[in-house]
Design an enzyme around this catalytic site. Structure first.
Site, mmCIF file in Angstrom:
data_model
loop_
_atom_site.group_PDB
_atom_site.id
_atom_site.type_symbol
_atom_site.label_atom_id
_atom_site.label_comp_id
_atom_site.label_asym_id
_atom_site.label_seq_id
_atom_site.Cartn_x
_atom_site.Cartn_y
_atom_site.Cartn_z
ATOM 1 N N TYR A 479 37.807 44.392 56.235
ATOM 2 C CA TYR A 479 38.623 44.588 54.332
ATOM 3 C C TYR A 479 38.572 45.757 54.421
ATOM 4 O O TYR A 479 39.329 45.772 53.976
ATOM 5 C CB TYR A 479 36.941 43.555 54.945
ATOM 6 C CG TYR A 479 37.142 43.332 52.786
ATOM 7 C CD1 TYR A 479 37.534 42.494 52.531
ATOM 8 C CD2 TYR A 479 36.799 44.992 51.972
ATOM 9 C CE1 TYR A 479 38.011 42.692 50.988
ATOM 10 C CE2 TYR A 479 36.996 44.476 50.656
ATOM 11 C CZ TYR A 479 37.559 43.180 49.651
ATOM 12 O OH TYR A 479 37.558 43.317 48.525
ATOM 13 N N SER A 559 42.308 39.319 50.884
ATOM 14 C CA SER A 559 42.372 40.027 49.630
ATOM 15 C C SER A 559 42.346 41.217 50.036
ATOM 16 O O SER A 559 44.294 41.737 50.299
ATOM 17 C CB SER A 559 41.186 40.333 48.719
ATOM 18 O OG SER A 559 41.014 40.348 47.483
ATOM 19 N N ASP A 643 45.157 31.175 42.196
ATOM 20 C CA ASP A 643 44.801 32.614 41.973
ATOM 21 C C ASP A 643 44.871 33.409 41.380
ATOM 22 O O ASP A 643 46.284 34.574 40.625
ATOM 23 C CB ASP A 643 44.936 33.191 43.562
ATOM 24 C CG ASP A 643 44.626 34.412 44.212
ATOM 25 O OD1 ASP A 643 43.201 34.989 43.568
ATOM 26 O OD2 ASP A 643 43.989 35.543 45.368
ATOM 27 N N HIS A 678 41.325 32.106 45.096
ATOM 28 C CA HIS A 678 41.571 33.292 45.802
ATOM 29 C C HIS A 678 40.503 32.683 46.783
ATOM 30 O O HIS A 678 40.540 33.254 48.100
ATOM 31 C CB HIS A 678 40.578 34.016 45.085
ATOM 32 C CG HIS A 678 40.748 35.535 45.131
ATOM 33 N ND1 HIS A 678 41.842 36.623 45.599
ATOM 34 C CD2 HIS A 678 39.603 36.767 45.774
ATOM 35 C CE1 HIS A 678 41.963 37.648 46.353
ATOM 36 N NE2 HIS A 678 40.896 37.550 46.038
#
Length: 713
Positions: A479, A559, A643, A678
């Site tokens: 991430y 993301s 999203d 999302h």
């Protein structure tokens, strides 16, 4: 705009009966994506944006493009020979009972449960030793399971409850108020709530946050001024009182309201970005009480975790990058008066309260450690955890006599334990019965050097006895942003991947929160390249140490992690065989113009800041760094058409660039989930299909014509 032209999709596929031979490539002809002359100028530099029209999520042209791209992608996936086998195994493994930690409200004990393949978790409750009953079943909210429960809040006595629902995965919520005893709706549904909890003031009403509904598309238009309202029961929403955020001086992108457990104080947190917040307090027992500032800048993150009368307990990273707990009297709550209660340590603090104690969870190289303190700051004990992994829980109200916590790691499904805070002893409360033998798998933590020499931890999980011969299919997942910490947790999807001989590796990159604010800040703005370098170095470590090789490596993230994958594959397309960017932030020059994107500027900076920031963002923005005549890895971009967090236009534009410029036969496809957002609240049925498609695409493009381990099916 010219109508989009589509070209017939041609599939040619020849399979060999020899499992070791590589599949013939599937020849793909992509729908032609129209290019429109759109140019922006940043500090004298012109930037072409030919796919700008894809940002209009309401246009028939975009709708047609989505339809044709999905037709192409699913046509390809249908020819992956083991796609259905993966789906069947995922369904079989997923089909076990899952239980959340119980909590008490009024006379009832509540918990969430999923019988196995239910699209949404169901809320149950029980009184004493009576049989549990269904309290809320989100599976009845919509026929297709895409309306989910997005929040549940009770009054202190448990007599009333308000719950939020999300439709199609949107961040926009509706709130429904019920009599908790009878489960009957007591008044009209509230609408247009976003990025908000519901915090009750006695039984009179509750506080919530929202934005004015934007002009244009509610899925993509900018939302910039958050506001806190108070809803008094029995009155229409249009009469709700504006509490904070309605003036230019009070303009913030994220504002939250919370009432203390004793209903004595209202606390307001106000932020302009995802890091740092102002903090205000109001005495609710004083009819003329005003909001008093506690912190008037956004240089630190602060929140009140509890209070005893006027004594406030505050969690803060102010002058404490790893966080600490301080105390102050509500009469003089300014930061200058704060006194250390539980000081900062070398490890990052994540505390909770329950049963009259503080429980301080520390991350030690992303592994949980928990201490128990009393309200005088005395260390009672270290809680000896069931193993090395991640814990959650230990939360509750002061009068609770027992608490619960969960424990998990990458190869161990989450179990729930009942904890006695008086003795420190605990017992297994619930353990899942799953068709997966965790004892067959192992996790090891390694530390590798990034490009600048920084040591970065990574946990690598795989089946015991795996030969490190460079031929193991491997997913590298990360991430690297927004102070988010990736700690060990079990995933059914990853379990299926490891059953097939796959390795699952998770590095804790800079930009995350595993080592506190300094670690986070080492991966933001003009230091963002550190994050990509950390990820690249993780891949090189796995290859150099024969866990895998370029031909068997896939990189994955969602993301901000989707940005990570997009940036890495455009900088080092030679490093991996497969790239799997999900719901990614791909256009770094325009991200801040959509929905709440401007709030991400603490991590990213914006192209409007100055020429230096613009040039830096342009230098790694995935959409702007796809180069012609370059062989990119086989890529499956995934997003949802609803999203409204990271709008799908990011993924649309990135996929269009890849399809135009890809050199060679590696496919560059985009899978667009319809009526999905999302990720939160996605129905189990859709999640299983997504995993089957992602893993099928990955293994097929690593050269497999059949699953590596068919015996597990």
């Amino acid at each position: 705009m010219k109508k989009i032209l589509t070209i017939l999709f041609i599939l040619t596929l020849t399979f060999s009966s020899n499992a070791q031979s590589k599949p013939e490539p599937i020849t793909v002809k992509y729908p032609i994506t129209a290019k429109v002359d759109t140019v922006d100028t940043y500090f004298g530099t012109e930037i072409k944006d030919p796919y700008r029209w894809l940002e209009d999520d309401r246009s028939p042209e975009t709708e047609a493009w989505v339809k044709e791209q999905n037709k192409t992608t699913f046509g390809y996936l249908e020819h992956v020979p083991f796609r259905n086998d993966l789906k069947n195994r995922l369904e079989k493994l997923w089909n076990y009972e899952k239980l959340g930690s119980p909590f008490k409200k009024g006379d009832y004990t509540y918990f969430v449960k999923n019988n196995g393949l239910q699209n949404q978790y169901v809320v149950y409750r029980a009184k004493g030793d009576e049989e549990p009953e269904v309290f809320l079943d989100p599976n009845t909210f919509s026929e297709d399971g895409t309306t989910s429960l997005a929040g549940l809040s009770f009054t202190k006595d448990g007599s009333l409850a308000a719950y939020q629902i999300s439709e199609g995965g949107s961040d926009w919520r509706k709130a429904i108020i019920i009599n908790a005893e009878t489960k009957e709706i007591v008044e009209d549904t509230l609408i247009d709530i976003k990025f908000s909890g519901l915090s009750w003031k006695g039984k009179e009403g509750f506080y919530y946050s929202s934005y004015d509904k934007p002009k244009g598309s509610e899925l993509s238009a900018k939302t910039d001024q958050h506001k806190v309202y108070y809803h008094k029961l029995g009155t229409p929403q249009k009469n709700d009182k504006l509490i904070f955020g309605g003036t230019p001086l009070e303009k913030h992108r994220y504002i939250g309201a919370n009432v203390t457990e004793d209903n004595k104080y209202l606390l307001i947190s106000a932020s302009v970005s995802t890091s740092g917040n102002k903090l205000f307090i109001q005495n609710l027992e004083d009819p003329n009480g005003l909001l008093i500032p506690m912190v008037e800048d956004t240089e630190s993150d602060n929140y009140v975790i509890d209070n005893i009368g006027s004594k406030l307990y505050i969690v803060t990273d102010r002058n404490a990058p790893n966080k600490k707990i301080v105390t102050v009297d509500a009469a003089n709550p300014e930061a200058i008066n704060w006194v250390d209660f539980i000081p900062e340590t070398e490890h990052v603090l994540n505390p909770n309260t329950g049963a009259g104690y503080f429980f301080t969870e520390y991350m030690v190289d992303a592994i949980s450690k928990v201490n128990q303190y009393d309200y005088d700051g005395k260390l009672i004990r270290e809680v000896k955890l069931p193993g090395m992994g991640s814990v959650g829980g230990f939360g509750g109200e002061k009068e609770d006599k027992e608490l619960y916590f969960s424990f998990t790691n990458y190869n161990t499904p989450a179990s729930t334990y009942k904890f006695d805070p008086a003795t420190g002893e605990y017992e297994l409360y619930w353990k899942p019965e799953i068709d997966f033998n965790a004892a067959d798998y192992t996790s090891e933590q390694v530390f590798y050097a990034s490009k600048d020499g920084t040591k970065v931890p990574m946990i690598i999980t795989y089946k015991k006895g795996t030969e490190l011969n460079g031929k193991n299919p491997t997913i590298l997942y990360a991430y690297g942003g927004f102070n988010v910490s990736l700690t060990p947790s079990f995933s059914i999807g990853n379990a299926v991947w490891m059953e097939q001989g796959g390795i699952y590796a998770v590095p804790n990159l800079r930009g995350g929160g595993e080592y506190g604010k300094k670690w986070h800040d080492a991966g933001i703005k003009t230091k963002k390249q550190n994050v990509f370098d950390d990820f690249i170095a993780a891949a090189e470590y796995l290859i150099d140490n024969k866990y895998t090789s370029k031909e068997f490596l896939a990189i994955r993230g969602g993301s901000n992690g989707g940005l990570l994958v997009g940036a890495t594959m455009t900088q080092r397309p030679d490093l991996m065989q497969v790239a799997l960017p999900a719901v990614g932030v791909m256009d770094m020059l325009r991200y801040h113009t959509f929905t709440a994107g401007a709030g991400w500027a603490y991590d990213y900076g914006t192209a409007d800041d100055d020429d230096e920031m613009f040039q830096y963002l342009k230098g790694y923005s995935p959409v702007h760094n796809v180069k012609a005549d370059t062989a990119y890895p086989a890529t499956l971009v995934t997003t949802g058409d609803h999203d409204d967090r990271v709008v799908p236009a990011h993924s649309f534009k990135f996929a269009a660039e890849l399809q135009e410029k890809q050199e060679g036969t590696n496919p560059t496809l985009i899978r667009i989930e319809t009526n999905a957002g999302h990720g939160a609240g996605t129905p189990v049925s859709k999640t299983i299909e997504q995993f089957a498609d992602i893993f099928g695409f990955t293994l097929f493009n690593m050269g497999y014509t059949e699953l590596p381990n068919k015996t597990i099916l």
